[in-house]
Write a protein that holds these residues in place. Structure first.
Motif, PDB file in Angstrom:
ATOM      1  N   LYS A 166      -7.804   2.901  -2.506  1.00 23.78           N
ATOM      2  CA  LYS A 166      -8.468   2.782  -1.206  1.00 23.78           C
ATOM      3  C   LYS A 166      -8.735   4.159  -0.614  1.00 23.78           C
ATOM      4  CE  LYS A 166      -6.092  -1.586  -0.325  1.00 23.78           C
ATOM      5  NZ  LYS A 166      -5.249  -2.343   0.612  1.00 23.78           N
ATOM      6  N   ASP A 199       0.851  -1.187   0.000  1.00 28.91           N
ATOM      7  CA  ASP A 199       0.000   0.000   0.000  1.00 28.91           C
ATOM      8  C   ASP A 199       0.890   1.242   0.000  1.00 28.91           C
ATOM      9  OD1 ASP A 199      -2.309  -1.469   0.060  1.00 28.91           O
ATOM     10  OD2 ASP A 199      -2.780  -1.066   2.149  1.00 28.91           O
ATOM     11  N   GLU A 251      -5.494  -1.519  -6.784  1.00 29.31           N
ATOM     12  CA  GLU A 251      -6.664  -1.088  -6.020  1.00 29.31           C
ATOM     13  C   GLU A 251      -6.439   0.320  -5.485  1.00 29.31           C
ATOM     14  OE1 GLU A 251      -8.128  -5.250  -3.993  1.00 29.31           O
ATOM     15  OE2 GLU A 251      -6.754  -3.983  -2.875  1.00 29.31           O
ATOM     16  N   VAL A 286     -11.381  -0.548  -0.214  1.00 28.68           N
ATOM     17  CA  VAL A 286     -11.215  -0.472  -1.664  1.00 28.68           C
ATOM     18  C   VAL A 286     -12.378   0.315  -2.275  1.00 28.68           C
ATOM     19  CG1 VAL A 286     -11.094  -1.800  -3.804  1.00 28.68           C
ATOM     20  CG2 VAL A 286      -9.933  -2.624  -1.758  1.00 28.68           C
TER      21      VAL A 286
END
Length: 131
Positions: A99, A71, A97, A105
């Motif tokens: 977020k 991330d 993805e 998400v």
């Protein structure tokens, strides 16, 4: 929201449904001016193997290359930018993805679509290249 069928919903439709698609109007001159990504590398181009975020529409402005499956925190993204998914499918799932601030998400950047020339990145606080 998980959408896996390209036939069912286009990429633009998927982003529009969650508020990530850019409006038809042009972004203001200061949008994403101070944007940065923790751990992202600034490039002149989107390197093979990277998921890339651009501070401007149509792949303009600063380019942040995100090569790892982790991330990445997005800071000061306050408007319309763009992305390219230039990852190679050999190493891991290459569907990125986006977020929100809670880590939920809110959108995907599927490898098969390759790129999005205009997307509102304001609601995104994190991006994970290997969603």
């Amino acid at each position: 929201m998980r959408i896996r069928s390209a036939a069912a919903v286009t990429m633009a439709g998927a982003f529009a449904a969650i508020g990530l698609l850019a409006p038809p109007a042009t972004a203001g001159g200061n949008d994403n001016a101070g944007a940065w990504v923790t751990g992202g590398t600034v490039h002149n181009y989107c390197a093979v193997g990277d998921f890339c975020l651009y501070t401007g529409m149509l792949y303009s402005g600063r380019v942040f290359g995100l090569p790892n499956c982790t991330d990445y925190a997005m800071h000061e993204w306050n408007g319309i930018g763009s992305w390219k998914n230039n990852q190679t499918p050999d190493s891991y799932n290459t569907d990125a993805e986006f977020k929100d601030a809670r880590g939920v998400v809110i959108g995907h950047a599927w490898l098969q679509y390759g790129a999005e020339p205009a997307v509102n990145l304001t609601p995104a606080y994190y991006v994970r290249p290997c969603g």
